[in-house]
Scaffold this motif. Structure first.
Motif, PDB file in Angstrom:
ATOM      1  N   TYR A  42       1.107  -1.206  -0.011  1.00 36.31           N
ATOM      2  CA  TYR A  42       0.075  -0.153   0.086  1.00 36.31           C
ATOM      3  C   TYR A  42       0.875   1.131   0.062  1.00 36.31           C
ATOM      4  O   TYR A  42       1.665   1.403   0.788  1.00 36.31           O
ATOM      5  CB  TYR A  42      -0.974  -0.065   1.274  1.00 36.31           C
ATOM      6  CG  TYR A  42      -1.546   1.314   1.702  1.00 36.31           C
ATOM      7  CD1 TYR A  42      -2.816   1.587   0.777  1.00 36.31           C
ATOM      8  CD2 TYR A  42      -1.249   2.099   2.267  1.00 36.31           C
ATOM      9  CE1 TYR A  42      -3.617   2.874   1.068  1.00 36.31           C
ATOM     10  CE2 TYR A  42      -1.820   3.297   2.757  1.00 36.31           C
ATOM     11  CZ  TYR A  42      -3.151   3.790   1.849  1.00 36.31           C
ATOM     12  OH  TYR A  42      -3.817   4.675   2.136  1.00 36.31           O
ATOM     13  N   ASP A  47      -0.506   7.751  -2.067  1.00 32.36           N
ATOM     14  CA  ASP A  47      -1.758   8.246  -1.811  1.00 32.36           C
ATOM     15  C   ASP A  47      -2.213   9.660  -1.407  1.00 32.36           C
ATOM     16  O   ASP A  47      -2.929  10.254  -1.655  1.00 32.36           O
ATOM     17  CB  ASP A  47      -2.194   6.835  -0.867  1.00 32.36           C
ATOM     18  CG  ASP A  47      -3.269   5.955  -1.713  1.00 32.36           C
ATOM     19  OD1 ASP A  47      -2.852   5.593  -2.529  1.00 32.36           O
ATOM     20  OD2 ASP A  47      -4.386   5.626  -0.986  1.00 32.36           O
ATOM     21  N   ASP A  51      -4.021  12.634  -2.680  1.00 31.02           N
ATOM     22  CA  ASP A  51      -4.996  13.299  -1.673  1.00 31.02           C
ATOM     23  C   ASP A  51      -4.671  14.839  -1.778  1.00 31.02           C
ATOM     24  O   ASP A  51      -5.763  15.470  -2.037  1.00 31.02           O
ATOM     25  CB  ASP A  51      -4.806  12.770  -0.373  1.00 31.02           C
ATOM     26  CG  ASP A  51      -5.270  11.375  -0.056  1.00 31.02           C
ATOM     27  OD1 ASP A  51      -5.984  10.834  -0.970  1.00 31.02           O
ATOM     28  OD2 ASP A  51      -4.828  10.699   0.787  1.00 31.02           O
ATOM     29  N   GLU A 136      -9.519  -0.193   6.520  1.00 31.15           N
ATOM     30  CA  GLU A 136      -9.688   0.998   5.441  1.00 31.15           C
ATOM     31  C   GLU A 136     -10.134   2.300   6.150  1.00 31.15           C
ATOM     32  O   GLU A 136      -9.262   3.469   5.723  1.00 31.15           O
ATOM     33  CB  GLU A 136     -10.624   0.848   4.521  1.00 31.15           C
ATOM     34  CG  GLU A 136     -10.353  -0.751   3.606  1.00 31.15           C
ATOM     35  CD  GLU A 136     -11.417  -0.994   2.698  1.00 31.15           C
ATOM     36  OE1 GLU A 136     -12.833  -0.219   2.607  1.00 31.15           O
ATOM     37  OE2 GLU A 136     -11.296  -1.648   1.766  1.00 31.15           O
ATOM     38  N   HIS A 140      -7.871   5.685   5.916  1.00 30.30           N
ATOM     39  CA  HIS A 140      -8.348   7.014   5.192  1.00 30.30           C
ATOM     40  C   HIS A 140      -8.326   8.100   6.176  1.00 30.30           C
ATOM     41  O   HIS A 140      -7.925   9.346   5.708  1.00 30.30           O
ATOM     42  CB  HIS A 140      -9.635   6.675   4.696  1.00 30.30           C
ATOM     43  CG  HIS A 140      -9.547   5.591   3.676  1.00 30.30           C
ATOM     44  ND1 HIS A 140     -10.834   4.942   2.985  1.00 30.30           N
ATOM     45  CD2 HIS A 140      -8.443   4.946   2.797  1.00 30.30           C
ATOM     46  CE1 HIS A 140     -10.436   3.938   2.055  1.00 30.30           C
ATOM     47  NE2 HIS A 140      -9.152   4.100   1.763  1.00 30.30           N
ATOM     48  N   GLU A 143      -4.822   9.554   6.486  1.00 30.99           N
ATOM     49  CA  GLU A 143      -4.486  10.349   5.483  1.00 30.99           C
ATOM     50  C   GLU A 143      -5.250  11.751   5.436  1.00 30.99           C
ATOM     51  O   GLU A 143      -4.797  12.817   5.204  1.00 30.99           O
ATOM     52  CB  GLU A 143      -5.274   9.850   4.038  1.00 30.99           C
ATOM     53  CG  GLU A 143      -4.159   8.492   3.672  1.00 30.99           C
ATOM     54  CD  GLU A 143      -4.679   7.634   2.464  1.00 30.99           C
ATOM     55  OE1 GLU A 143      -5.487   8.456   1.685  1.00 30.99           O
ATOM     56  OE2 GLU A 143      -4.530   6.689   2.375  1.00 30.99           O
ATOM     57  N   HIS A 253     -11.082   7.797  -2.774  1.00 34.21           N
ATOM     58  CA  HIS A 253     -10.825   6.352  -2.781  1.00 34.21           C
ATOM     59  C   HIS A 253     -11.744   5.710  -3.362  1.00 34.21           C
ATOM     60  O   HIS A 253     -11.696   4.511  -4.156  1.00 34.21           O
ATOM     61  CB  HIS A 253     -10.480   6.160  -1.070  1.00 34.21           C
ATOM     62  CG  HIS A 253      -9.291   6.377  -0.718  1.00 34.21           C
ATOM     63  ND1 HIS A 253      -8.176   5.536  -1.098  1.00 34.21           N
ATOM     64  CD2 HIS A 253      -8.687   7.322  -0.024  1.00 34.21           C
ATOM     65  CE1 HIS A 253      -7.040   5.893  -0.453  1.00 34.21           C
ATOM     66  NE2 HIS A 253      -7.492   7.280   0.347  1.00 34.21           N
ATOM     67  N   ARG A 254     -13.231   5.913  -3.249  1.00 27.44           N
ATOM     68  CA  ARG A 254     -14.319   5.453  -3.833  1.00 27.44           C
ATOM     69  C   ARG A 254     -14.133   5.199  -5.290  1.00 27.44           C
ATOM     70  O   ARG A 254     -14.477   4.385  -6.016  1.00 27.44           O
ATOM     71  CB  ARG A 254     -15.694   5.942  -3.149  1.00 27.44           C
ATOM     72  CG  ARG A 254     -15.692   5.399  -1.642  1.00 27.44           C
ATOM     73  CD  ARG A 254     -17.233   5.946  -1.451  1.00 27.44           C
ATOM     74  NE  ARG A 254     -17.565   5.627   0.050  1.00 27.44           N
ATOM     75  CZ  ARG A 254     -18.525   6.205   0.774  1.00 27.44           C
ATOM     76  NH1 ARG A 254     -19.225   7.126   0.172  1.00 27.44           N
ATOM     77  NH2 ARG A 254     -18.553   5.723   1.787  1.00 27.44           N
ATOM     78  N   LYS A 256     -11.752   5.910  -7.404  1.00 27.27           N
ATOM     79  CA  LYS A 256     -10.484   5.458  -7.846  1.00 27.27           C
ATOM     80  C   LYS A 256     -10.354   3.883  -7.597  1.00 27.27           C
ATOM     81  O   LYS A 256      -9.543   3.054  -7.770  1.00 27.27           O
ATOM     82  CB  LYS A 256      -9.110   5.963  -7.690  1.00 27.27           C
ATOM     83  CG  LYS A 256      -8.748   5.760  -6.153  1.00 27.27           C
ATOM     84  CD  LYS A 256      -7.443   6.594  -6.202  1.00 27.27           C
ATOM     85  CE  LYS A 256      -6.772   6.650  -4.561  1.00 27.27           C
ATOM     86  NZ  LYS A 256      -5.466   7.301  -4.389  1.00 27.27           N
ATOM     87  N   ALA A 258     -10.065   2.318  -4.475  1.00 25.04           N
ATOM     88  CA  ALA A 258      -9.013   1.901  -3.506  1.00 25.04           C
ATOM     89  C   ALA A 258      -9.889   0.977  -2.610  1.00 25.04           C
ATOM     90  O   ALA A 258     -10.581   1.454  -1.603  1.00 25.04           O
ATOM     91  CB  ALA A 258      -8.457   3.212  -2.725  1.00 25.04           C
ATOM     92  N   GLU A 259      -9.710  -0.201  -2.578  1.00 26.26           N
ATOM     93  CA  GLU A 259     -10.176  -1.406  -1.619  1.00 26.26           C
ATOM     94  C   GLU A 259      -9.189  -2.518  -1.029  1.00 26.26           C
ATOM     95  O   GLU A 259      -8.224  -2.472  -1.773  1.00 26.26           O
ATOM     96  CB  GLU A 259     -11.411  -1.869  -2.329  1.00 26.26           C
ATOM     97  CG  GLU A 259     -12.633  -1.083  -2.827  1.00 26.26           C
ATOM     98  CD  GLU A 259     -13.404  -1.805  -3.723  1.00 26.26           C
ATOM     99  OE1 GLU A 259     -13.357  -2.928  -4.056  1.00 26.26           O
ATOM    100  OE2 GLU A 259     -14.551  -1.217  -4.024  1.00 26.26           O
TER     101      GLU A 259
END
Length: 282
Positions: A42, A47, A51, A136, A140, A143, A253-254, A256, A258-259
């Motif tokens: 990760y 990220d 962001d 997650e 997040h 970040e 994140h949603r 792109k 990111a899961e």
């Protein structure tokens, strides 16, 4: 971090705590039990870069509804700014021991050391219980915390607003000041609390979680006014900034995809090094 008059011993403890937190959040290595063919590292730096770029370019993506909300917040901020002195007087005239005790606890809700420690424990608990959503959310939130506080710190230094306890007035600004006494706008504690609360709210989509998260964040905001560290307009702006960044990062994140981000505890007792590996499954 905002100054609250800590003694040298407390400062040393804070430094050690920050060092430990940085070590915990660092990306060290893959766990030996992880199948490298199924997972990849990760990339926190990447990220965070995405962001920052996404949040910095947000004004260019405002639609009519978002613009109206933004103007409403600015208007509310201006209204509160005009009443900062009266609001300060209201809080300072109503100090009692019980409220002082609550204030002592509430300060921790927006304190960066405690916030990051909480996210580390929350994310670690998600790993131990194999709860991917918790992991997650913790990542997040971290970040959002970093991005929101970076923008907040830049605004603080640029505006140089005097803190209430200096008794210099709510309209005193020393542009470009790095003096802690003149970094009142916006409230860093409030930025931290709302950046994390907004992520928890958006990730859970539960009214109960949202209510609890924003309720605790609001308590942290009120504490900053009660303790005379900030003006009311400082905490309002901090809440707006933290919320905007937190919700923006969740949305990023949603979009792109990111899961499946995971935290893998790592430890080297002999070297007194402990940390979490952050990985993502594809």
């Amino acid at each position: 971090m905002e100054a609250s008059g800590p003694n040298e011993g407390v400062l040393n403890k804070a430094k050690r705590a920050l060092s430990a937190i940085i070590s915990v959040m660092a990306i060290l290595c893959f766990g030996n039990s992880i199948n490298a063919k199924e997972r990849d590292l990760y990339s926190l730096p990447k990220d965070l870069k995405d962001d920052f770029a996404y949040i910095a370019s947000a004004p260019s993506r405002l639609d009519k509804k978002s613009a109206a909300i933004t103007l409403g917040i600015i208007g509310a901020g201006a209204a509160v700014y005009s009443q900062d002195e009266k609001i300060r007087e209201f809080f300072q005239d109503r100090k009692v021991q019980a409220a002082d005790n609550i204030s002592f606890v509430a300060e921790k809700l927006g304190n960066g050391v405690y916030d990051i420690a909480f996210l580390t424990l929350y994310g670690g608990s998600g790993f131990l219980t194999d709860n991917e959503k918790m992991q997650e959310t913790a990542l997040h939130s971290f970040e959002a915390f970093v991005v929101a506080n970076t923008f907040g710190a830049a605004i603080k230094a640029t505006t140089g607003r005097a803190r209430p306890y200096l008794n210099e007035g709510s309209g005193r600004f020393s542009l470009g000041s790095f003096d802690s006494d003149h970094t009142s706008f916006p409230s860093g504690h409030t930025v931290s609390a709302f950046s994390i609360a907004s992520v928890f709210s958006a990730e859970s989509e539960s009214p109960w979680v949202s209510g609890a998260a924003y309720g605790l964040a609001s308590l942290a905001a009120l504490q900053r006014v009660y303790s005379d560290n900030h003006w009311a307009s400082d905490v309002l702006s901090g809440a707006a900034l933290g919320t905007a960044v937190g919700r923006g990062i969740v949305w990023l994140h949603r979009t792109k995809g990111a899961e499946n981000v995971f935290l893998i505890p790592t430890a080297e007792p002999g070297e007194k090094r402990y940390g979490l590996t952050m990985v993502v499954r594809f």
